[in-house]
Structures are given as C-alpha cells and as structure tokens.
Scaffold this motif. Structure first.
Motif, PDB file in Angstrom:
ATOM      1  N   SER A 686       0.804  -1.219   0.000  1.00 53.97           N
ATOM      2  CA  SER A 686       0.000   0.000   0.000  1.00 53.97           C
ATOM      3  C   SER A 686       0.836   1.268   0.000  1.00 53.97           C
ATOM      4  O   SER A 686       0.340   2.347  -0.318  1.00 53.97           O
ATOM      5  N   SER A 687       2.126   1.176   0.340  1.00 54.50           N
ATOM      6  CA  SER A 687       3.012   2.334   0.274  1.00 54.50           C
ATOM      7  C   SER A 687       3.633   2.483  -1.107  1.00 54.50           C
ATOM      8  O   SER A 687       4.457   3.376  -1.321  1.00 54.50           O
ATOM      9  N   ARG A 688       3.242   1.628  -2.022  1.00 52.75           N
ATOM     10  CA  ARG A 688       3.733   1.576  -3.400  1.00 52.75           C
ATOM     11  C   ARG A 688       5.139   1.008  -3.508  1.00 52.75           C
ATOM     12  O   ARG A 688       5.765   1.116  -4.565  1.00 52.75           O
ATOM     13  N   ALA A 689       5.648   0.402  -2.438  1.00 53.44           N
ATOM     14  CA  ALA A 689       6.924  -0.303  -2.537  1.00 53.44           C
ATOM     15  C   ALA A 689       6.720  -1.594  -3.320  1.00 53.44           C
ATOM     16  O   ALA A 689       5.681  -2.249  -3.221  1.00 53.44           O
ATOM     17  N   LEU A 690       7.727  -1.966  -4.111  1.00 59.63           N
ATOM     18  CA  LEU A 690       7.678  -3.194  -4.902  1.00 59.63           C
ATOM     19  C   LEU A 690       8.326  -4.334  -4.132  1.00 59.63           C
ATOM     20  O   LEU A 690       9.341  -4.138  -3.445  1.00 59.63           O
ATOM     21  N   HIS A 691       7.752  -5.527  -4.275  1.00 56.98           N
ATOM     22  CA  HIS A 691       8.320  -6.732  -3.690  1.00 56.98           C
ATOM     23  C   HIS A 691       8.543  -7.747  -4.803  1.00 56.98           C
ATOM     24  O   HIS A 691       7.596  -8.158  -5.479  1.00 56.98           O
ATOM     25  N   LEU A 692       9.802  -8.113  -4.987  1.00 59.60           N
ATOM     26  CA  LEU A 692      10.222  -9.030  -6.031  1.00 59.60           C
ATOM     27  C   LEU A 692      10.639 -10.350  -5.391  1.00 59.60           C
ATOM     28  O   LEU A 692      11.475 -10.371  -4.483  1.00 59.60           O
ATOM     29  N   VAL A 693      10.012 -11.438  -5.826  1.00 60.76           N
ATOM     30  CA  VAL A 693      10.330 -12.760  -5.299  1.00 60.76           C
ATOM     31  C   VAL A 693      10.687 -13.653  -6.486  1.00 60.76           C
ATOM     32  O   VAL A 693       9.920 -13.730  -7.464  1.00 60.76           O
ATOM     33  N   VAL A 694      11.844 -14.342  -6.402  1.00 64.95           N
ATOM     34  CA  VAL A 694      12.311 -15.144  -7.523  1.00 64.95           C
ATOM     35  C   VAL A 694      12.822 -16.498  -7.043  1.00 64.95           C
ATOM     36  O   VAL A 694      13.138 -16.684  -5.855  1.00 64.95           O
ATOM     37  N   ARG A 695      12.902 -17.418  -7.974  1.00 65.46           N
ATOM     38  CA  ARG A 695      13.623 -18.682  -7.783  1.00 65.46           C
ATOM     39  C   ARG A 695      15.050 -18.458  -8.271  1.00 65.46           C
ATOM     40  O   ARG A 695      15.269 -18.120  -9.433  1.00 65.46           O
ATOM     41  N   GLY A 696      15.997 -18.575  -7.367  1.00 62.64           N
ATOM     42  CA  GLY A 696      17.388 -18.378  -7.763  1.00 62.64           C
ATOM     43  C   GLY A 696      17.903 -19.531  -8.610  1.00 62.64           C
ATOM     44  O   GLY A 696      17.268 -20.589  -8.742  1.00 62.64           O
ATOM     45  N   THR A 697      19.071 -19.342  -9.166  1.00 67.68           N
ATOM     46  CA  THR A 697      19.670 -20.424  -9.948  1.00 67.68           C
ATOM     47  C   THR A 697      20.089 -21.585  -9.060  1.00 67.68           C
ATOM     48  O   THR A 697      20.433 -22.666  -9.545  1.00 67.68           O
ATOM     49  N   ASN A 699      17.863 -22.707  -6.973  1.00 67.54           N
ATOM     50  CA  ASN A 699      16.502 -23.146  -6.631  1.00 67.54           C
ATOM     51  C   ASN A 699      16.001 -22.568  -5.300  1.00 67.54           C
ATOM     52  O   ASN A 699      14.914 -22.918  -4.838  1.00 67.54           O
ATOM     53  N   GLY A 700      16.788 -21.687  -4.682  1.00 67.32           N
ATOM     54  CA  GLY A 700      16.346 -21.032  -3.460  1.00 67.32           C
ATOM     55  C   GLY A 700      15.313 -19.944  -3.752  1.00 67.32           C
ATOM     56  O   GLY A 700      15.139 -19.492  -4.879  1.00 67.32           O
ATOM     57  N   ILE A 701      14.612 -19.515  -2.706  1.00 68.44           N
ATOM     58  CA  ILE A 701      13.612 -18.446  -2.817  1.00 68.44           C
ATOM     59  C   ILE A 701      14.246 -17.164  -2.300  1.00 68.44           C
ATOM     60  O   ILE A 701      14.744 -17.119  -1.166  1.00 68.44           O
ATOM     61  N   TRP A 702      14.215 -16.120  -3.131  1.00 71.41           N
ATOM     62  CA  TRP A 702      14.885 -14.871  -2.807  1.00 71.41           C
ATOM     63  C   TRP A 702      13.923 -13.700  -2.954  1.00 71.41           C
ATOM     64  O   TRP A 702      13.051 -13.702  -3.831  1.00 71.41           O
ATOM     65  N   HIS A 703      14.121 -12.699  -2.075  1.00 71.62           N
ATOM     66  CA  HIS A 703      13.221 -11.530  -2.025  1.00 71.62           C
ATOM     67  C   HIS A 703      14.032 -10.238  -2.044  1.00 71.62           C
ATOM     68  O   HIS A 703      15.085 -10.141  -1.421  1.00 71.62           O
ATOM     69  N   ASN A 704      13.498  -9.243  -2.766  1.00 63.56           N
ATOM     70  CA  ASN A 704      14.105  -7.921  -2.795  1.00 63.56           C
ATOM     71  C   ASN A 704      12.975  -6.892  -2.792  1.00 63.56           C
ATOM     72  O   ASN A 704      11.894  -7.150  -3.330  1.00 63.56           O
ATOM     73  N   MET A 705      13.216  -5.738  -2.167  1.00 63.09           N
ATOM     74  CA  MET A 705      12.188  -4.698  -2.077  1.00 63.09           C
ATOM     75  C   MET A 705      12.735  -3.387  -2.621  1.00 63.09           C
ATOM     76  O   MET A 705      13.861  -2.989  -2.316  1.00 63.09           O
ATOM     77  N   ARG A 706      11.910  -2.711  -3.451  1.00 70.49           N
ATOM     78  CA  ARG A 706      12.268  -1.391  -3.968  1.00 70.49           C
ATOM     79  C   ARG A 706      11.354  -0.362  -3.327  1.00 70.49           C
ATOM     80  O   ARG A 706      10.130  -0.419  -3.482  1.00 70.49           O
TER      81      ARG A 706
END
Length: 778
Positions: A686-697, A699-706
C-alpha cells in the motif's frame, strides 16, 4: 483557562466545537460554560424521562451495540493540525485539506513535505472558521482544476460581526503535475456575506453527478427560534444554504431561483445594491440549514444526503432537493426549534422534514453523541450487506452508523464502528490497491490529526494443479490456511486468479483440451459449472479486473496474442480478438493502473519485451518496446504514475524497467542483481513499494524490495527451495509467498513489512506439478 483546557472541558461535556460560540473573554466564557452545563444536564433529563412512543416517531431502529466484524481500521498518516476534508485526483494523489489553510498531498503512499498551497496568512481559523472543503474537477486530467472553500480575510481582519468581517470564499485553483499550486491561479467563484459570528461555516464541497458544484454553507451562527436573524430561510442571503454552481461559477439553468425576481449574489453573498426587496439569489439550491457539515452523493443513483448539525436536541440527515426549505431556525429535526421535545410532527406547508434524525440520548460505547459530521455512500458491491447504504459519523461520540431504507418507508440505523472517543470530521471512499476503502480524517481542532482507513479484511485463496491434473483450492482466513478441496475440472498449467473486489475473485485456466475456462468466487462460494470462452492456448492465461470488466489475454495456439472480456454484471463475453497483430512465445502479463487502463506486456517471438495498453472503454494501442530480451513471461505491476516491469534476461540476470504512464517513456533496463532460472514474481504494497520474489539459480527463494525513492533493499531469503516461479502477494502488512517445494508439496511463508523478517515455512499439504496461484477473496 487556555485553549487546551477548553477543549478538554468540551470533551467532558460532549459539546462539539461546531455547536457553541466561544468568543467572549475568558471569565465570561467560564460563566457561560457553567450555564451551558446546567442547560445540557436539564436537556438530558428531559430526554431521559420522555415517553418511549415519542422516540418512535421516525421509522428507525435503535442503534445496535456491536461492531461489524471482518473490518480493519488502520492509520494512514498523522498530520499537524486538524484535517477537514479529503479528495483524490484521477492519477491517485490524495488531497488533504487542513483547517489552517494548507492543502497537503499524499502521493505514492508518501505524505509530501511541502503543502501544495498555503493560504494560512489569509485564512481565519477562530471557532468554526478555516479551510473546510476540497473538490476535484471531473475533467481534471485535461484542466488540473481543484476547488477550495475557506474563510477569507476579505477586508484584512478576522473580526466578525461587521461589514468588514471575513467571508466564506469558494475559489478555483490549478494543481500542477509537480504538486504545487500558484496562488495567482486562483479564480474567486463566490463570497458569502460578511460573517456575523465565527460559527457554522458548513464545509462540504463536491461535484454532483450532473457535473455541477454543490457547496454547503452554514448559517453563520444564527440562534434558535428567532425571526430577527433568519438568514437560513431567506433566499436572498447565502448563509444556511446549499449552493449549486457550474464548474466556472455560473448558474445551472434548472436552479430553483432564476426568475425575474432573482439576481447573482456571488460577489457579496446578497443581491446587488438597489435590487428590489425580496430578490432571491440564483445560486441557491436548498435552504433552511443550520450547519450542513458534510454531504454525499449516491454513486449508484441520484440521492444527495446532507448531514446538518443540530442545536440542543436533534441531529439530522436531509435529502437534497431543489428549492427545499428544511426549516432552521424555526425547525430542528422533526420538531419546532422552540419546543423540540413536545412540538413535533409534520412540518408546516413549504418546509421539509429530514429523512432521518437521532436524539442526543444516543451513545457509542457509553459516550453521548450530538454532532453529525462525516457522511459517505458505500459503493455497491464493495462490502457485503452494504449495497445502497449510507454511512454517517458523529463527532462527539466517535461512532459510525449504517443507514438503510426500510419497508416502513423510513430508515434503519445500525451501529457500524467506534473509531475514537470523538473526532471523525470527513470520510470518503478512495483507492486502496485494486479496490476501494473508506478513508476518514480525525481531529479535535487542536494540534494533532489523523488520516485513517477502514477496509474489509479479505481472505486469501490459492489454487494449484494437483499432480493428478485436477484443480484444488484452499482459503486463508483468521490467520491460517484450511485444507485443499477439489474444485472440479482439470488443467495442465497454473490457474490464474484475479481479484475483482474484496468479495469477488475471478478464476481463468487452460483446460486439458487447451480450451480457456472461467469460474467466479463470490462471497466465499464458487459459481457452479465452468464458462467456456472458446479459443485455445498453450499457456497460463492472464487476467485482470478493471471498472467492472474481466479482461483475459492468452497466447493462442497460433502464438497470437488474443483478448476477451466479460462484464461482471451480466456475465456476457465480448468474444476473442487479436491484440494489434502481435504474437508471443510465452504466457502474457496483465495489470491495471489507477486510471483503469489495462497494461499488457509479452515476450515476443523475437524474445523481445513488448507492451500495449487498453484505456477504459477504448481499444488496444499499438505495440512499443523498451528493448531487452527474455526467455520467459515478464512480471508487471502498475500504480498511478508508473508501469513497473521485471524480467529474467537472456543471461538469467534479473532486470528492471519502468514506464511513465503520462508520457509512455521507458526508463531503461537496470540490473537488480542476482540471477534466476524462472519468471520472477512482482507485487506492490500500500506504500507503493515493490516486492520481487524469484527462484534463484540455486533453486532457493529470494526476495528484494524497492522503496518509492527508487532504491532496492538487497536480497534476503527465507530459505527453502522450489522447482518453479514462486507466487507472491501483499495483503495488509504481510507479504505471502507460496511455492511448489522440491518434494512437489505446497509450502508457504510470510514476510512482515513492519519488522522486515520472515516467519517459517509451513506445509499446506497436497502436491502440485506447477506454480501455485494466489489472490484476495471474500
């Protein structure tokens, strides 16, 4: 006694600052205050002993005592001073009007540090005075017009009661794209007469469905039951009135007082000097009001409800009608103002009773009510059980009630929420994610105020393709997931879910025959059977809901990009059509921006990233490309200003780009860092921040926020591993992630936006052979 002590005393007595004039010396204030305490206690004693049948004059029910479940009341922002009104521009900016004379802006979830305009040097703020109403022009995207209603030092003084007294002024200004207003852009549309006192300003300002301006002006402080100070019922004085104007300040042709015995009163609030006695003001729409504090138009019809703050006994809601006279100061609620307990019933000819009223014996959690303020109609389909409902608030007791018409020809009032000991001033429905929520401003006419939001506490629903090819669903509610249930049907790819409202979610999937099928999840119940859209696809369909329309885009079996849509109200499909001749090698991606424009991004047959858009009610634009390439489906989200895109590059790197919606210009690709072996998942809080979730090479789960300043936080991981793209979405203050584990089981984890920490992985049971899907639901 200082002003803070006076405010504390008012709170103890349950007296609203809008109700009583305090413009005497301090000693005289104390003497008057003591008399008022005796008068108030006497009035309450009369109300307590009056026979019950009297209270049943109005066909209403007693206010209920319990709060509605499944709603949350969240703080959005704290402000210095008292906020008086709120409005939104079409691009999603929230305008917050301050009593002090400042207009604040909240954009992209952040309160901007500099006011758009500061008129505090020319705004009077004694008693009820100040800035009270703000409205946005219906055609703001073309003209950038906003309108402000405030108490203006027309003669350079804030002293009331003379020809040089301040006036209540309505002005139009131009709000630039850089969130500033040049005071020189102001155009004065109307001034009231010089104010007799600093009481009863009114405050409501908004555009009606006829695109005319409706302004509620208070009576300036006229006392009860008098014939010598009867401005509200005099159509030749712009006090105690609803005024209706065109957007440029002109007179609508169907205003009630436009004959030969009428004149413009916009310059001084009365007819021009030399006008014949009895000349009426052409601006007047309705009259006989005391302090019409806030009002609201029904978005699904033509009803216009006006909340008029009462005197000693009654608070009332009036139905706005052209030429209506609601009777103040000779009438209060359904009664004579001189005898508001004993002389009640139908009004004399020419006067109009309120459609609803309540006495000062009503309480909210033991606190006495006595000043009706905020009001808003609930948009149909938004909240279960609230279609055609009106909400009103009382400043004294901090309660909000739901008002509905009943079978007796009157109205039933049901307690909805207690939002504080006192203080709700204005409330409006505004954007919240892909839906709407009730925003309200809250304050005690002191140094601190709040902007808050009431929203439906939606559940989550998840769907998977089971390892047997069947479709299964699960629901998250009350803090936990339920068990998987067979939905019927089968699929060979991930099902697609898209939220239509807090009470409705749409499901679109590829059948095992490659056909495209649809179901709806409404108020926690799936529709029976499957709708077949015809056509065929080799991939997961993309769907999004905008302005009551379900939009679906698929990669056709010919690799073409195909589009279909369904009106939610009728269930009718438009039929398949190709999107601007484009083609794709992967599943498409859809999102909708704040204007209701559908944004489409695909991987082209050249592996390039391509974009098209469809304005609400319009056609698809041609294709444009930001450059770059990807072997997978792009991830996209949008807000009021930008379209955000993240892709797996041809180098397996994670790349990010933005498009400015106003110009269509792309920023250029930048590397987020890290790498992935699947399509990324992108969501927004709701603050308009982005949340990026990916499968790494790995196979782990990784998160980043902008964040909204444009900075990425860096990668963090909850641990765990997956064989597919993760599913991710934000609800409230929590990021939910669901994955297919390396054991084919369905696993979930959450990340707290407040603490920026992960919980632990937990199994939802069941197994899947594809990425899960997730969306909000009832």
């Amino acid at each position: 006694m200082d002003s803070a002590s006076l405010l504390d005393t008012y709170g103890y007595l349950g007296i609203h600052p809008k109700k009583t004039r305090f413009h005497l010396a301090n000693n005289e204030r104390l003497r008057r205050l003591s008399k008022m305490r005796v008068l108030l206690l006497s009035c309450l004693a009369i109300l307590a002993i009056f026979p019950a049948p009297f209270w049943q004059l109005a066909p209403i029910s007693v206010h209920a005592s319990q709060q509605q479940p499944n709603y949350r009341d969240d703080s959005v922002a704290n402000v210095t001073g008292t906020p008086m009104d709120i409005a939104w521009t079409p691009d999603g900016r929230m305008l917050i009007l301050m009593r002090s004379g400042k207009l604040l802006i909240r954009a992209n979830g952040v309160m901007l540090p500099t006011p758009a305009i500061d008129l505090s040097q020319v705004t009077c703020t004694s008693g009820d005075e100040g800035m009270g109403g703000v409205a946005v022009h219906p055609n703001f995207t073309q003209n950038n017009y906003i309108y402000l209603y405030y108490t203006y030092q027309k003669s350079g003084t804030c002293t009331t009661g003379s020809a040089n007294a301040p006036v209540n002024r309505l002005s139009r200004f131009t709000l630039s794209s850089n969130n500033s207003i040049n005071p020189a852009s102001g155009v004065v549309l109307l001034d009231s007469p010089p104010l007799p006192t600093f009481d009863h300003m009114g405050d409501d300002l908004q555009f009606g469905p006829d695109n005319n301006l409706y302004l509620a002006i208070g009576d300036g402080g006229s006392p009860c039951c008098t014939s010598t100070f009867n401005y509200p019922e005099d159509p030749g004085v712009l006090l105690g009135k609803i005024v209706r104007l065109t957007d440029s300040g002109g007179i609508p042709l169907d205003n009630p007082f436009t004959g030969s015995n009428s004149a413009r009163c916009n310059l001084t609030g009365v007819p021009p000097a030399g006008s014949p006695s009895g000349t009426r003001c052409q601006e007047v729409y309705a009259m006989g009001l005391r302090n019409p504090f806030k009002a609201s138009f029904d978005p699904s019809g033509s009803r216009y409800f006006i909340n008029d703050v009462g005197n000693a006994t009654w608070e009332e809601v009036d139905l706005g009608q052209p030429g209506a006279d609601y009777g103040w100061p000779t009438r209060e609620g359904p009664c004579s103002a001189a005898n508001p307990v004993t002389d009640c019933g139908p009004p004399t000819p020419g006067l109009t009773n309120p459609i609803f009223w309540y006495g000062h014996n009503v309480t909210a959690d033991g606190v006495k009510c006595g000043a009706i303020t905020a009001g808003a109609f609930v948009p149909n389909g938004l909240w279960p059980g609230f279609d055609h409902s009106y909400l009103y608030a009382d400043w004294n007791c901090g309660g909000i009630w739901q008002l509905d018409s009943n079978n007796s020809g009157g109205f039933t009032s049901t307690f909805f929420a207690k939002v504080g000991a006192a203080g709700p001033i204005s409330m409006r429905f505004g954007p919240y994610g892909n839906s709407l929520a009730l925003y309200y401003v809250f304050g005690n006419y002191g140094s601190k105020g709040q902007l808050r939001r009431i929203s439906l506490s939606s559940s989550l629903v998840s769907l998977v393709e089971g390892t047997d090819g069947a479709v299964y669903w699960n629901k998250y509610t009350s803090g936990s997931w339920n068990t998987w249930q067979y939905l019927s049907g089968s699929t060979s790819t991930t099902p697609s879910l898209c939220s239509a409202s807090p009470t409705r979610t749409e499901l679109v999937l590829r059948g095992t025959d490659n056909g495209v099928y649809h179901k709806s999840f409404i108020n926690g119940v799936w529709s029976t059977g499957w709708d077949s859209l015809g056509g065929g696809t080799f991939d997961q369909p993309a769907c999004v809901v905008a302005n009551g329309v379900l939009h679906v885009v698929v990669r056709g079996t010919d690799n073409g990009t195909w589009y279909n849509s369904m009106q939610l109200s009728t269930g009718g499909w438009s039929g398949w059509s190709v999107v601007s001749g484009g083609s794709t090698l992967s599943a498409p991606s859809l999102t909708v921006d704040a204007s209701g424009t559908v944004q489409l991004v695909v991987r082209g047959t050249d592996n390039g990233v391509w974009h098209s858009s469809k304005p609400s009610g319009g056609s698809w634009t041609g294709w444009d490309s930001p450059g770059g390439s990807t072997p997978d489906t792009p991830a996209i989200v949008s807000d009021s200003n930008f379209l955000y895109a993240v892709v797996r590059g041809s180098d397996d790197g994670i790349w990010y780009n933005t498009m400015m919606l106003s110009s269509g210009a792309w920023s250029g690709w930048s590397w987020v860092g890290g790498s992935t072996s699947a399509s990324p998942s992108l969501t927004q809080d709701s603050s308009r921040a982005l949340h990026l979730v990916v499968r790494g090479t790995d196979n782990g789960i990784w998160h980043n926020m902008r964040n909204m300043s444009g900075s990425w936080s860096g990668w963090d991981t909850p641990g765990g591993a997956t064989l597919n793209q993760p599913a991710a979405m934000v609800q409230g203050s929590t990021l939910f992630v669901i994955v297919r584990g390396t054991d084919n089981a369905v696993w979930t984890n959450t990340w707290s936006l407040a603490t920026r920490s992960w919980s632990n992985w937990s199994s939802l049971g069941g197994t899947t052979s594809a990425m899960p899907s997730i969306a909000t639901s009832a």
